[in-house]
Design an enzyme around this catalytic site. Sequence first.
Site, PDB file in Angstrom:
ATOM      1  CB  SER A  27      10.908 -54.147 -46.919  1.00  0.00           C
ATOM      2  OG  SER A  27      10.893 -55.482 -46.453  1.00  0.00           O
ATOM      3  NE  ARG A  28       8.288 -47.986 -43.201  1.00  0.00           N
ATOM      4  CZ  ARG A  28       7.791 -48.865 -42.366  1.00  0.00           C
ATOM      5  NH1 ARG A  28       7.068 -49.747 -42.626  1.00  0.00           N
ATOM      6  NH2 ARG A  28       7.594 -48.549 -40.838  1.00  0.00           N
ATOM      7  CG  MET A  29       9.567 -52.617 -50.866  1.00  0.00           C
ATOM      8  SD  MET A  29      10.216 -51.698 -52.069  1.00  0.00           S
ATOM      9  CE  MET A  29      10.093 -52.703 -53.491  1.00  0.00           C
TER      10      MET A  29
END
Length: 219
Positions: free
Chosen positions: A197-199
Site C-alpha cells: 500500500s505504498r507504506m
Amino acid sequence: MALSTIGAELAALRRNYTMASLSETDVDPDPFAQLERWMQQALNSELPEPTAMTLATATPEGRPSARVVLLKGFDARGLVFYTNYESRKGREMEQNPQAALLFFWPELERQVRIEGRVERVSPDESLAYFQSRPKESQLGAWASPQSQVISGRDVVEQRYQELAAQFKHDEVLPLPPFWGGYRVVPAYFEFWQGRPSRMHDRICYTLSEQGWVLTRLAP
Ligand SMILES: Cc1cc2nc3c(=O)[nH]c(=O)nc-3n(C[C@H](O)[C@H](O)[C@H](O)COP(=O)(O)O)c2cc1C
C-alpha cells in the site's frame, strides 16, 4: 503503439511490495555495515547486475546528469568506481565534487541512496585495478575518448586496432593518464524497503559531529 495508449498502460502498472520490512532496530548503527549486509544479500540473490549503481553528478550551475556505473570497491572510506576523467561525469565531478549514488534492486524491493563528496583514488589504486581488467577492456579504455562526439564507430574501432597492434607483446597496458577511480565519501545514506500500500520503510543516516544519526522518513 500510439503514445496516448502507452500513457494509459503506464498509469495502470502497479506492483505491491510484500517481501520484507525495515525498522530502526533491524538496521546496523553503522551505515557501511548496513550497506555491506544489503550488498551481500544482493550478491547472494544472483541479481543480473547487483553492483550497477546510478551516479548523479551536476555542473557548478546545478544542471544534473545521471548514468550507470559499476561499484568496484567499498570500505570505510567510501564507494569506488572507475571511469574516464575527461568524460562528462569526470568533468562535472572535477568542477563540482559532489555526487549521489543509487542502487535499485527490484527483485529485493530495495533502493539505497547515497550522497557525498567525491575524490580521485590514488594513481596506485587505479593502476592496480586497471591492470586487473582483461586486456581487451584495457585497450577499450585507451581507445575511447569517452563522451566526445565522434564521426562514426570506426573512429574507436580503428584506434582499438592500432593500440592492439602497438601493445601486442604486452600482457598489461600502462594506466591512461585520463582514466581512473573516484571515491564517493558518504555523508548520507537511505535504505528503502518496499511495503504494501505504498507504506514503504525509509531509514536514513546523516553524518553529524557526533557520528551517524538515524532517522525515518515518511514514504
Ligand atoms: C550496467 C552498466 C555499467 C556501466 N559501468 C560503467 C563504469 O563502471 N564506468 C563507466 O565509465 N561507464 C560505465 N557505463 C557506461 C555509463 O553509463 C556511461 O554511458 C558512460 O560512462 C558515459 O557517461 P558520461 O558521458 O555521463 O560521462 C556503464 C553502463 C551500464 C549500463
